[in-house]
Write an enzyme that holds these catalytic residues in place. Structure first.
Site, PDB file in Angstrom:
ATOM      1  N   CYS A 254     -11.465 -28.768  29.267  1.00  0.00           N
ATOM      2  CA  CYS A 254     -11.744 -29.998  30.030  1.00  0.00           C
ATOM      3  C   CYS A 254     -13.208 -30.362  29.789  1.00  0.00           C
ATOM      4  O   CYS A 254     -13.997 -30.535  30.717  1.00  0.00           O
ATOM      5  CB  CYS A 254     -11.439 -29.834  31.507  1.00  0.00           C
ATOM      6  SG  CYS A 254      -9.787 -29.163  31.845  1.00  0.00           S
ATOM      7  N   ALA A 255     -13.563 -30.461  28.506  1.00  0.00           N
ATOM      8  CA  ALA A 255     -14.962 -30.468  28.066  1.00  0.00           C
ATOM      9  C   ALA A 255     -15.657 -31.820  28.157  1.00  0.00           C
ATOM     10  O   ALA A 255     -16.890 -31.871  28.227  1.00  0.00           O
ATOM     11  CB  ALA A 255     -15.038 -29.967  26.619  1.00  0.00           C
ATOM     12  N   ALA A 256     -14.909 -32.908  28.115  1.00  0.00           N
ATOM     13  CA  ALA A 256     -15.550 -34.228  28.064  1.00  0.00           C
ATOM     14  C   ALA A 256     -16.379 -34.475  29.319  1.00  0.00           C
ATOM     15  O   ALA A 256     -15.992 -34.027  30.409  1.00  0.00           O
ATOM     16  CB  ALA A 256     -14.485 -35.310  27.905  1.00  0.00           C
ATOM     17  N   GLY A 258     -18.965 -33.622  27.327  1.00  0.00           N
ATOM     18  CA  GLY A 258     -19.628 -32.711  26.399  1.00  0.00           C
ATOM     19  C   GLY A 258     -20.981 -32.188  26.831  1.00  0.00           C
ATOM     20  O   GLY A 258     -21.633 -31.460  26.072  1.00  0.00           O
ATOM     21  N   GLY A 259     -21.409 -32.491  28.048  1.00  0.00           N
ATOM     22  CA  GLY A 259     -22.704 -31.996  28.522  1.00  0.00           C
ATOM     23  C   GLY A 259     -22.766 -30.485  28.577  1.00  0.00           C
ATOM     24  O   GLY A 259     -23.770 -29.871  28.192  1.00  0.00           O
ATOM     25  N   ASP A 322     -13.962 -26.380  33.536  1.00  0.00           N
ATOM     26  CA  ASP A 322     -14.455 -27.384  34.490  1.00  0.00           C
ATOM     27  C   ASP A 322     -13.232 -28.217  34.865  1.00  0.00           C
ATOM     28  O   ASP A 322     -12.945 -29.235  34.252  1.00  0.00           O
ATOM     29  CB  ASP A 322     -15.547 -28.230  33.830  1.00  0.00           C
ATOM     30  CG  ASP A 322     -16.222 -29.172  34.809  1.00  0.00           C
ATOM     31  OD1 ASP A 322     -15.854 -29.145  35.999  1.00  0.00           O
ATOM     32  OD2 ASP A 322     -17.092 -29.949  34.390  1.00  0.00           O
ATOM     33  N   CYS A 375     -16.316 -30.116  40.600  1.00  0.00           N
ATOM     34  CA  CYS A 375     -17.332 -30.903  41.322  1.00  0.00           C
ATOM     35  C   CYS A 375     -16.706 -31.399  42.626  1.00  0.00           C
ATOM     36  O   CYS A 375     -16.849 -32.557  43.004  1.00  0.00           O
ATOM     37  CB  CYS A 375     -17.873 -32.044  40.467  1.00  0.00           C
ATOM     38  SG  CYS A 375     -16.620 -33.158  39.804  1.00  0.00           S
TER      39      CYS A 375
END
Length: 429
Positions: A254-256, A258-259, A322, A375
């Site tokens: 769930c990388a987008a 990309g931070g 994430d 989050c």
């Protein structure tokens, strides 16, 4: 050269697309910004975010000023009124300019016959502004949250809910992550000061800097060269908890956008990183960020519930998940979340998180580390999610993130200056 558009009517359209069409501001604004000047883009953002931040207050005020609500094709003018009242109550835009531009917005929206109504309501607000604003501090609109979410927050945080709500209703700080491949944090602070940008370091983070007065990224020294990235303090901490090491295979799921992927590679540039996200459009952002920072990773589009389709039987030393969540910890950064999220979404998100955790666990090597992050500030998605996972997987154990009252680390907005976040670090026996 005079602009051929009316910014207030564009803002009303943005609010309409969020509240009536269920789109997020992050989807809506880039499209609307294509047709306005760079100079006007910050104001469009300020008005759109501002209206959604104090939406219940504006709804209540309009209800006091109008006998009948605007409906049907005229509904867009209801949102135009919100934009007008927000300007008068919360911005330094001269009142005469706010009035004129908002009234002209009715013409742009092809409702010229209602110019007088818009003008009359806004002038009435001016006359009663002090009284009306005082009333909003003592009525149901005061908390600026939907009732269901307010109730959940009060239940989860009986001692802290007011502090949490207040934090959600503020404008967010701007945090940077210094790429220490190029500069130390102190060196970059010096560059900022030489550029006339006031900033301060985070007390416990090796890379984080807070910009005192948020500014465009284009004026940050070396932004286009990859010297620095805009990333919240709490988001940086979950990568630091992962403790990436050179030479390891690391999955960022769930990388987008990309931070976190790029931060992993800044800490461990010789690690083998696979970045996966289900959203093909957002995967483009991952690639853009990798390119700007001159980082290299394997980027794939894939569903976290079905790693068999993209993992190619690999096992990973470390996994950062994430997880998709309610995003209730980043409301101050995305106030539209309050109005887009529904209470019934929470159970669906909890189920999705559970499915992803179960699906990805077999792909973690023995003695490997998985950091589960959201989050969110809701226990269902966080402590309770980890509690259920540990009951299902006897080979999983917590590794140093638990507290007395939580199976992980729960951060509420503004507690450390960062967004609301949850982390749990798990290892495989």
């Amino acid at each position: 050269m005079k602009n051929t558009y009316n910014l207030r009517s564009i803002t009303a359209k943005a609010i309409n697309q969020v509240l009536d069409q269920g789109q997020s501001l992050s989807t809506v604004l880039p499209k609307l910004q294509q047709n306005i000047t760079d100079k006007d883009k910050p104001l469009l953002q300020e008005l759109s975010f501002g209206v959604l931040r104090v939406l219940p207050q504006l709804e209540w005020i309009i209800g006091q000023l109008m006998v009948k609500p605007l409906k049907g094709k005229q509904r867009i003018l209801h949102y135009l009124l919100m934009v007008g009242i927000y300007q008068l109550a919360y911005t330094r835009i001269p009142a005469h300019a706010a009035l004129a531009e908002t009234v002209n917005g009715a013409v742009t929206l092809k409702h010229s016959q209602l110019k007088g109504l818009i003008n009359g309501v806004l002038r009435q607000f001016q006359r009663q502004q002090l009284q009306l604003m005082e009333c909003t501090q003592n009525n149901s609109s005061h908390h600026l949250h939907p009732e269901w979410l307010l109730t959940r927050i009060q239940k989860a945080y009986p001692q802290q809910w007011q502090q949490l709500i207040n934090a959600n209703n503020k404008k967010p700080p701007m945090w940077l992550r210094v790429n220490r491949i190029y500069h130390s944090r102190d060196e970059y602070l010096t560059l900022l000061r030489k550029s006339g940008i006031d900033a301060e370091p985070a007390p416990k983070s090796p890379s984080a800097i807070r910009i005192i007065s948020p500014c465009p990224v284009t004026i940050l020294p070396g932004f286009d060269k990859g010297w620095v990235t805009v990333q919240d303090l709490s988001a940086q901490e979950c990568v630091e908890l992962l403790k990436p090491i050179n030479g390891e295979k690391i999955l960022d799921l769930c990388a987008a956008p990309g931070g976190k992927t790029t931060y992993i590679l800044e800490i461990a540039p010789e690690s083998q990183v696979v970045a996966v996200d289900i959203d093909e459009q957002r995967i483009k952002r991952v690639k853009e960020n990798l390119k700007r920072l001159n980082c290299h990773a394997t980027v794939k589009t894939g569903d976290g519930r079905h790693p068999e389709h993209w993992a190619e039987n690999q096992q990973f030393d470390r996994i950062l998940l994430d997880a998709p969540c309610s995003a209730t910890g980043v409301i101050r950064r995305h106030p539209d979340i309050k109005w887009l999220r529904r209470e019934e979404d929470i159970a669906q998100l909890v189920q999705l998180q559970s499915e992803i955790l179960d699906a990805i666990w077999p792909y973690l090597k023995k003695s490997g580390t998985l950091v589960y992050a959201t989050c969110s500030i809701l226990p269902d998605e966080n402590c309770q999610q980890i509690s259920s996972f540990l009951k299902r997987h006897s080979d999983a154990k917590l590794a140093g993130t638990e507290t007395n009252d939580c199976l992980g680390k729960q951060i509420i907005p503004e507690l450390n200056g960062g967004d609301g976040f949850f982390y749990a670090r798990l290892t495989k026996r």
